[in-house]
Design an enzyme around this catalytic site. Sequence first.
Site, PDB file in Angstrom:
ATOM      1  N   ILE A   1      59.687  21.348  35.341  1.00 10.41           N
ATOM      2  CA  ILE A   1      60.051  20.145  34.572  1.00 10.41           C
ATOM      3  C   ILE A   1      58.885  19.733  33.673  1.00 10.41           C
ATOM      4  CG2 ILE A   1      60.639  17.684  34.750  1.00 10.41           C
ATOM      5  CD1 ILE A   1      62.126  18.319  37.367  1.00 10.41           C
TER       6      ILE A   1
ATOM      7  N   ASN B   1      43.695  20.153  42.736  1.00 10.01           N
ATOM      8  CA  ASN B   1      44.620  19.942  43.842  1.00 10.01           C
ATOM      9  C   ASN B   1      44.505  18.469  44.231  1.00 10.01           C
ATOM     10  OD1 ASN B   1      45.953  19.734  46.290  1.00 10.01           O
ATOM     11  ND2 ASN B   1      45.403  21.806  46.918  1.00 10.01           N
TER      12      ASN B   1
ATOM     13  N   LEU C   1      55.052  14.425  39.309  1.00  7.52           N
ATOM     14  CA  LEU C   1      56.028  15.506  39.533  1.00  7.52           C
ATOM     15  C   LEU C   1      55.610  16.413  40.682  1.00  7.52           C
ATOM     16  CD1 LEU C   1      55.912  16.143  35.800  1.00  7.52           C
ATOM     17  CD2 LEU C   1      58.158  16.060  36.856  1.00  7.52           C
TER      18      LEU C   1
ATOM     19  N   TYR D   1      62.120  17.320  53.737  1.00  8.66           N
ATOM     20  CA  TYR D   1      61.876  17.046  52.308  1.00  8.66           C
ATOM     21  C   TYR D   1      62.539  15.733  51.891  1.00  8.66           C
ATOM     22  CZ  TYR D   1      62.730  17.734  47.224  1.00  8.66           C
ATOM     23  OH  TYR D   1      62.841  17.585  45.852  1.00  8.66           O
TER      24      TYR D   1
ATOM     25  N   ASN E   1      69.856  18.947  40.467  1.00 10.39           N
ATOM     26  CA  ASN E   1      69.841  20.374  40.116  1.00 10.39           C
ATOM     27  C   ASN E   1      69.666  20.630  38.624  1.00 10.39           C
ATOM     28  OD1 ASN E   1      71.342  20.060  42.850  1.00 10.39           O
ATOM     29  ND2 ASN E   1      70.765  22.209  42.797  1.00 10.39           N
TER      30      ASN E   1
ATOM     31  N   LYS F   1      73.723  36.650  47.151  1.00  5.08           N
ATOM     32  CA  LYS F   1      73.970  36.222  48.541  1.00  5.08           C
ATOM     33  C   LYS F   1      74.513  34.803  48.576  1.00  5.08           C
ATOM     34  CE  LYS F   1      70.577  39.256  50.542  1.00  5.08           C
ATOM     35  NZ  LYS F   1      69.196  39.424  50.935  1.00  5.08           N
TER      36      LYS F   1
ATOM     37  N   VAL G   1      75.237  31.759  50.791  1.00  2.00           N
ATOM     38  CA  VAL G   1      74.899  31.195  52.097  1.00  2.00           C
ATOM     39  C   VAL G   1      76.135  30.481  52.654  1.00  2.00           C
ATOM     40  CG1 VAL G   1      73.459  29.484  53.268  1.00  2.00           C
ATOM     41  CG2 VAL G   1      72.456  30.996  51.540  1.00  2.00           C
TER      42      VAL G   1
HETATM   43  P1  NAD Z   1      57.848  22.730  40.340  1.00  2.00           P
HETATM   44  O1  NAD Z   1      57.523  23.267  41.686  1.00  2.00           O
HETATM   45  O2  NAD Z   1      58.091  23.701  39.245  1.00  2.00           O
HETATM   46  O3  NAD Z   1      56.687  21.721  39.868  1.00  2.00           O
HETATM   47  C1  NAD Z   1      55.872  21.001  40.749  1.00  2.00           C
HETATM   48  C2  NAD Z   1      54.427  21.202  40.307  1.00  2.00           C
HETATM   49  O4  NAD Z   1      53.574  20.428  41.160  1.00  2.00           O
HETATM   50  C3  NAD Z   1      53.962  22.679  40.435  1.00  2.00           C
HETATM   51  O5  NAD Z   1      53.464  23.137  39.191  1.00  2.00           O
HETATM   52  C4  NAD Z   1      52.873  22.616  41.493  1.00  2.00           C
HETATM   53  O6  NAD Z   1      51.801  23.534  41.233  1.00  2.00           O
HETATM   54  C5  NAD Z   1      52.398  21.172  41.365  1.00  2.00           C
HETATM   55  N1  NAD Z   1      51.744  20.703  42.595  1.00  2.00           N
HETATM   56  C6  NAD Z   1      52.284  20.695  43.855  1.00  2.00           C
HETATM   57  N2  NAD Z   1      51.378  20.222  44.730  1.00  2.00           N
HETATM   58  C7  NAD Z   1      50.256  19.933  44.008  1.00  2.00           C
HETATM   59  C8  NAD Z   1      48.968  19.441  44.355  1.00  2.00           C
HETATM   60  N3  NAD Z   1      48.668  19.152  45.629  1.00  2.00           N
HETATM   61  N4  NAD Z   1      48.062  19.253  43.371  1.00  2.00           N
HETATM   62  C9  NAD Z   1      48.343  19.557  42.095  1.00  2.00           C
HETATM   63  N5  NAD Z   1      49.557  20.031  41.695  1.00  2.00           N
HETATM   64  C10 NAD Z   1      50.482  20.230  42.647  1.00  2.00           C
HETATM   65  O7  NAD Z   1      59.108  21.778  40.527  1.00  2.00           O
HETATM   66  P2  NAD Z   1      59.982  21.023  39.425  1.00  2.00           P
HETATM   67  O8  NAD Z   1      61.352  21.590  39.468  1.00  2.00           O
HETATM   68  O9  NAD Z   1      59.264  20.944  38.133  1.00  2.00           O
HETATM   69  O10 NAD Z   1      60.082  19.586  40.118  1.00  2.00           O
HETATM   70  C11 NAD Z   1      59.239  18.506  39.749  1.00  2.00           C
HETATM   71  C12 NAD Z   1      59.612  17.288  40.586  1.00  2.00           C
HETATM   72  O11 NAD Z   1      61.003  16.979  40.463  1.00  2.00           O
HETATM   73  C13 NAD Z   1      59.355  17.448  42.093  1.00  2.00           C
HETATM   74  O12 NAD Z   1      58.864  16.233  42.590  1.00  2.00           O
HETATM   75  C14 NAD Z   1      60.714  17.730  42.686  1.00  2.00           C
HETATM   76  O13 NAD Z   1      60.811  17.297  44.027  1.00  2.00           O
HETATM   77  C15 NAD Z   1      61.604  16.895  41.752  1.00  2.00           C
HETATM   78  N6  NAD Z   1      62.990  17.426  41.708  1.00  2.00           N
HETATM   79  C16 NAD Z   1      63.337  18.435  40.855  1.00  2.00           C
HETATM   80  C17 NAD Z   1      64.648  18.893  40.839  1.00  2.00           C
HETATM   81  C18 NAD Z   1      65.114  19.964  39.888  1.00  2.00           C
HETATM   82  O14 NAD Z   1      66.315  20.065  39.702  1.00  2.00           O
HETATM   83  N7  NAD Z   1      64.249  20.763  39.285  1.00  2.00           N
HETATM   84  C19 NAD Z   1      65.602  18.366  41.712  1.00  2.00           C
HETATM   85  C20 NAD Z   1      65.208  17.357  42.597  1.00  2.00           C
HETATM   86  C21 NAD Z   1      63.898  16.892  42.569  1.00  2.00           C
HETATM   87  N1  UDP Z   2      72.154  29.291  47.986  1.00  2.00           N
HETATM   88  C1  UDP Z   2      72.903  30.455  48.133  1.00  2.00           C
HETATM   89  N2  UDP Z   2      72.309  31.650  47.852  1.00  2.00           N
HETATM   90  C2  UDP Z   2      71.012  31.759  47.445  1.00  2.00           C
HETATM   91  C3  UDP Z   2      70.257  30.560  47.299  1.00  2.00           C
HETATM   92  C4  UDP Z   2      70.870  29.348  47.584  1.00  2.00           C
HETATM   93  O1  UDP Z   2      74.089  30.421  48.500  1.00  2.00           O
HETATM   94  O2  UDP Z   2      70.552  32.891  47.196  1.00  2.00           O
HETATM   95  C5  UDP Z   2      72.817  27.969  48.220  1.00  2.00           C
HETATM   96  C6  UDP Z   2      72.096  27.007  49.158  1.00  2.00           C
HETATM   97  O3  UDP Z   2      72.444  27.237  50.514  1.00  2.00           O
HETATM   98  C7  UDP Z   2      72.618  25.655  48.649  1.00  2.00           C
HETATM   99  C8  UDP Z   2      72.783  25.875  47.148  1.00  2.00           C
HETATM  100  O4  UDP Z   2      72.842  27.294  46.973  1.00  2.00           O
HETATM  101  O5  UDP Z   2      73.897  25.405  49.198  1.00  2.00           O
HETATM  102  C9  UDP Z   2      71.674  25.294  46.282  1.00  2.00           C
HETATM  103  O6  UDP Z   2      70.440  25.726  46.755  1.00  2.00           O
HETATM  104  P1  UDP Z   2      69.057  25.452  46.020  1.00  2.00           P
HETATM  105  O7  UDP Z   2      68.024  26.297  46.686  1.00  2.00           O
HETATM  106  O8  UDP Z   2      69.156  25.633  44.557  1.00  2.00           O
HETATM  107  O9  UDP Z   2      68.683  23.933  46.315  1.00  2.00           O
HETATM  108  P2  UDP Z   2      69.465  22.603  46.740  1.00  2.00           P
HETATM  109  O10 UDP Z   2      70.499  22.301  45.719  1.00  2.00           O
HETATM  110  O11 UDP Z   2      70.063  22.828  48.097  1.00  2.00           O
HETATM  111  O12 UDP Z   2      68.369  21.597  46.763  1.00  2.00           O
END
Ligand code: NAD
Ligand code: UDP
Length: 381
Positions: A25, A71, A91, A178, A207, A244, A246
């Site tokens: 993101i 970190n 993030l 989580y 998502n 796959k 799940v």
């Molecule tokens: P991502 O894993 O790509 O990004 C998270 C970043 O945080 C990574 O680059 C990682 O290196 C950094 N990070 C983690 N721990 C750290 C630390 N201790 N110090 C410094 N950097 C650190 O994930 P993302 O998809 O970009 O998600 C960003 C945020 O959005 C997260 O909080 C995640 O829980 C939330 N979120 C995302 C989605 C989505 O659809 N992508 C869905 C639900 C929640």
């Molecule tokens: N899932 C799956 N096959 C895979 C990976 C994930 O069927 O290879 C399913 C998982 O069990 C969940 C959904 O896909 O029901 C979305 O999983 P994701 O890891 O993207 O994260 P979530 O939406 O659960 O946070």
Amino acid sequence: MARVNLDGNSIPMLAICMIGGGGFIGSHLCEKLMAETNHKAVVVDVSSEKINHLLDRSLPWAHRIEFHQMNIKSDSRLETLVQTTDLTINLAAIYTPADYNTRPLDTIFGNFIDAIPVIKYCTENNKRLIHFSTCEVYGKTIGSFLPEEYRQDPKYFMLKEDVTPCIFGPVEKQRWSYACAKQMTDRLIYAEHAENGLKFTIVRPYNWIGPRMDFIPGVDGPSDGVPRVLACFSNSLLRGEPLKLVDGGRSQRTFLYIKDAIDAVALMIDNPERANGYIFNVGNPDNEVSVKELAELMIKAYAKVSGAPASSLSTVDVSAEDFYGKGYDDSDRRIPDMTIITKQLAWKPKTLLEELLDVTLQYQHKTYSRAIERELSKPSN
Ligand code: NAD
Ligand code: UDP
């Protein structure tokens, strides 16, 4: 020409401390901030891999972006960065479901304990905070506990920020570590707001998917790593292996294109009066499919992109325990109620699922297919 916000006020230039800004993101947000605004990004992350293309000093925005490899668990420089910027966006997270039950301690520390100093620095220094929560804080729907005939009523499955209860499985189902850690962070932010006046916005992504999401095992991530579903399915498609499903792929998800999502975050940044004090669902209720349907759509899209016949691509059912190990559990369905974000920020998602899968799979094919071909052509020992 000066940019104006939704109320017609000109938008001041902000210095933004973006913690975890080097991830999926964060990389898209940095691209938008550099190309379309005059804000400055102070990016904090353990890795810059996904934003290296923005850090070249010859680029026109070079003076507006800096990267601090750090970190946040153990770096005292963070407080100064929060103090010397206008807004903090957090993030940083441990964010792949495969880790929730196998690395529950990292999950709880990464999503709750490590966020505590960030919240404290923002409160103490009177800085605005945009924090990334998750749609997973809602857990399972009420509908999943009801007989089939009741499940059709939206009040049993539609997730509303200010109404819906959070329903998690038992402690032994460590999948929920989580969601629970994220919920505690949301509650801490809300309490700091209520008692100490913290200016906050909480974002709940549903998502969000697109290019640069996660990693492809064995190419730019560990070969035994398990990323989120988009990357798992992409990996199987690239290798010509069955996707796959799940527990048969029954769970349902709504998928939002990352570019649409980033437009919503940009509105939050530029409209503090409309975003402060709110929790926003950010998703696309029109893009709901079961995981099985997602697999079928991705097979169709990938066949078009790669030229491989769709008949050569297939799915296979696997049990959750075989795929994720003990302690996995799942959210059955996640549909965002969009009332609050529509009213406050007039934001609506635009991109339909077929279109976003086309764009994303073109990216996956272009980025990874050569590396996978090379790997597959190596003689096995
Ligand atoms: P991502 O894993 O790509 O990004 C998270 C970043 O945080 C990574 O680059 C990682 O290196 C950094 N990070 C983690 N721990 C750290 C630390 N201790 N110090 C410094 N950097 C650190 O994930 P993302 O998809 O970009 O998600 C960003 C945020 O959005 C997260 O909080 C995640 O829980 C939330 N979120 C995302 C989605 C989505 O659809 N992508 C869905 C639900 C929640
Ligand atoms: N899932 C799956 N096959 C895979 C990976 C994930 O069927 O290879 C399913 C998982 O069990 C969940 C959904 O896909 O029901 C979305 O999983 P994701 O890891 O993207 O994260 P979530 O939406 O659960 O946070």
